[in-house]
Design a protein around this motif. Structure first.
Motif, PDB file in Angstrom:
ATOM      1  N   ALA A 166       0.829  -1.210   0.000  1.00 55.48           N
ATOM      2  CA  ALA A 166       0.000   0.000   0.000  1.00 55.48           C
ATOM      3  C   ALA A 166       0.866   1.264   0.000  1.00 55.48           C
ATOM      4  N   GLU A 167       1.924   1.260   0.769  1.00 55.57           N
ATOM      5  CA  GLU A 167       2.832   2.410   0.829  1.00 55.57           C
ATOM      6  C   GLU A 167       3.513   2.623  -0.523  1.00 55.57           C
ATOM      7  N   ALA A 168       3.942   1.545  -1.154  1.00 59.15           N
ATOM      8  CA  ALA A 168       4.584   1.634  -2.472  1.00 59.15           C
ATOM      9  C   ALA A 168       3.601   2.150  -3.516  1.00 59.15           C
ATOM     10  N   GLU A 169       2.352   1.677  -3.475  1.00 61.74           N
ATOM     11  CA  GLU A 169       1.336   2.133  -4.418  1.00 61.74           C
ATOM     12  C   GLU A 169       1.037   3.615  -4.237  1.00 61.74           C
ATOM     13  N   THR A 170       0.930   4.050  -2.991  1.00 59.25           N
ATOM     14  CA  THR A 170       0.675   5.464  -2.713  1.00 59.25           C
ATOM     15  C   THR A 170       1.809   6.330  -3.231  1.00 59.25           C
ATOM     16  N   SER A 171       3.035   5.903  -2.977  1.00 57.70           N
ATOM     17  CA  SER A 171       4.205   6.646  -3.437  1.00 57.70           C
ATOM     18  C   SER A 171       4.239   6.725  -4.961  1.00 57.70           C
ATOM     19  N   ALA A 172       4.019   5.612  -5.613  1.00 58.64           N
ATOM     20  CA  ALA A 172       4.039   5.575  -7.079  1.00 58.64           C
ATOM     21  C   ALA A 172       2.937   6.451  -7.661  1.00 58.64           C
ATOM     22  N   LYS A 173       1.759   6.402  -7.080  1.00 57.22           N
ATOM     23  CA  LYS A 173       0.643   7.216  -7.564  1.00 57.22           C
ATOM     24  C   LYS A 173       0.958   8.707  -7.421  1.00 57.22           C
ATOM     25  N   GLU A 174       1.531   9.097  -6.301  1.00 58.44           N
ATOM     26  CA  GLU A 174       1.906  10.499  -6.094  1.00 58.44           C
ATOM     27  C   GLU A 174       2.926  10.957  -7.127  1.00 58.44           C
ATOM     28  N   ILE A 175       3.905  10.103  -7.423  1.00 58.51           N
ATOM     29  CA  ILE A 175       4.929  10.443  -8.414  1.00 58.51           C
ATOM     30  C   ILE A 175       4.306  10.563  -9.805  1.00 58.51           C
ATOM     31  N   CYS A 176       3.411   9.644 -10.136  1.00 57.28           N
ATOM     32  CA  CYS A 176       2.733   9.711 -11.435  1.00 57.28           C
ATOM     33  C   CYS A 176       1.988  11.029 -11.586  1.00 57.28           C
ATOM     34  N   GLU A 177       1.215  11.356 -10.577  1.00 60.86           N
ATOM     35  CA  GLU A 177       0.334  12.509 -10.680  1.00 60.86           C
ATOM     36  C   GLU A 177       1.059  13.845 -10.522  1.00 60.86           C
ATOM     37  N   SER A 178       2.237  13.842  -9.902  1.00 59.85           N
ATOM     38  CA  SER A 178       2.954  15.103  -9.727  1.00 59.85           C
ATOM     39  C   SER A 178       4.015  15.343 -10.799  1.00 59.85           C
ATOM     40  N   LEU A 179       4.501  14.278 -11.454  1.00 62.47           N
ATOM     41  CA  LEU A 179       5.624  14.448 -12.370  1.00 62.47           C
ATOM     42  C   LEU A 179       5.509  13.689 -13.689  1.00 62.47           C
ATOM     43  N   LEU A 180       5.131  12.442 -13.647  1.00 62.83           N
ATOM     44  CA  LEU A 180       5.239  11.588 -14.826  1.00 62.83           C
ATOM     45  C   LEU A 180       4.093  11.711 -15.819  1.00 62.83           C
ATOM     46  N   VAL A 181       2.920  12.119 -15.352  1.00 68.54           N
ATOM     47  CA  VAL A 181       1.728  12.121 -16.195  1.00 68.54           C
ATOM     48  C   VAL A 181       1.143  13.532 -16.271  1.00 68.54           C
ATOM     49  N   ASN A 182       0.896  13.993 -17.475  1.00 72.01           N
ATOM     50  CA  ASN A 182       0.176  15.248 -17.679  1.00 72.01           C
ATOM     51  C   ASN A 182      -1.311  14.886 -17.705  1.00 72.01           C
ATOM     52  N   GLN A 183      -1.972  15.044 -16.576  1.00 72.39           N
ATOM     53  CA  GLN A 183      -3.346  14.565 -16.438  1.00 72.39           C
ATOM     54  C   GLN A 183      -4.361  15.314 -17.302  1.00 72.39           C
ATOM     55  N   VAL A 184      -3.950  16.417 -17.895  1.00 73.86           N
ATOM     56  CA  VAL A 184      -4.843  17.136 -18.798  1.00 73.86           C
ATOM     57  C   VAL A 184      -5.031  16.337 -20.083  1.00 73.86           C
ATOM     58  N   ILE A 185      -3.940  15.729 -20.583  1.00 74.97           N
ATOM     59  CA  ILE A 185      -4.010  15.030 -21.872  1.00 74.97           C
ATOM     60  C   ILE A 185      -3.667  13.543 -21.793  1.00 74.97           C
TER      61      ILE A 185
END
Length: 82
Positions: free
Chosen positions: A53-72
């Motif tokens: 769960a901790e690893a998933e939370t960390s990965a999700k935060e990284i995706c949403e803050s840096l790796l993925v442009n959630q607009v497109i």
């Protein structure tokens, strides 16, 4: 130790010129059975965490803050213990 596997693709509503170029090339090569093609990116990262769960939370935060442009873009995330 965990590994996060992330697939990032453009949202369906966003034009994918790279995917269209690849699709046209395949059609030019006679591979006309393919009707749609989207190009994305694959990211893999190792995460030190106390729990899945901790690893998933960390990965999700990284995706949403840096790796993925959630607009497109949209992403799929899988976290596995290694």
């Amino acid at each position: 130790m965990f590994v996060a596997k992330i697939n990032v693709t453009l949202k369906e509503s966003v034009l994918d010129p790279q995917g269209q170029t690849v699709l046209r090339t395949l059609h030019d090569q006679g591979k006309t059975s393919i009707s749609d093609l989207r190009v994305g990116k694959y990211i893999e990262m190792k995460i030190s965490a106390g729990s899945q769960a901790e690893a998933e939370t960390s990965a999700k935060e990284i995706c949403e803050s840096l790796l993925v442009n959630q607009v497109i873009e949209t992403y799929r995330l899988v976290v596995e213990k290694v």
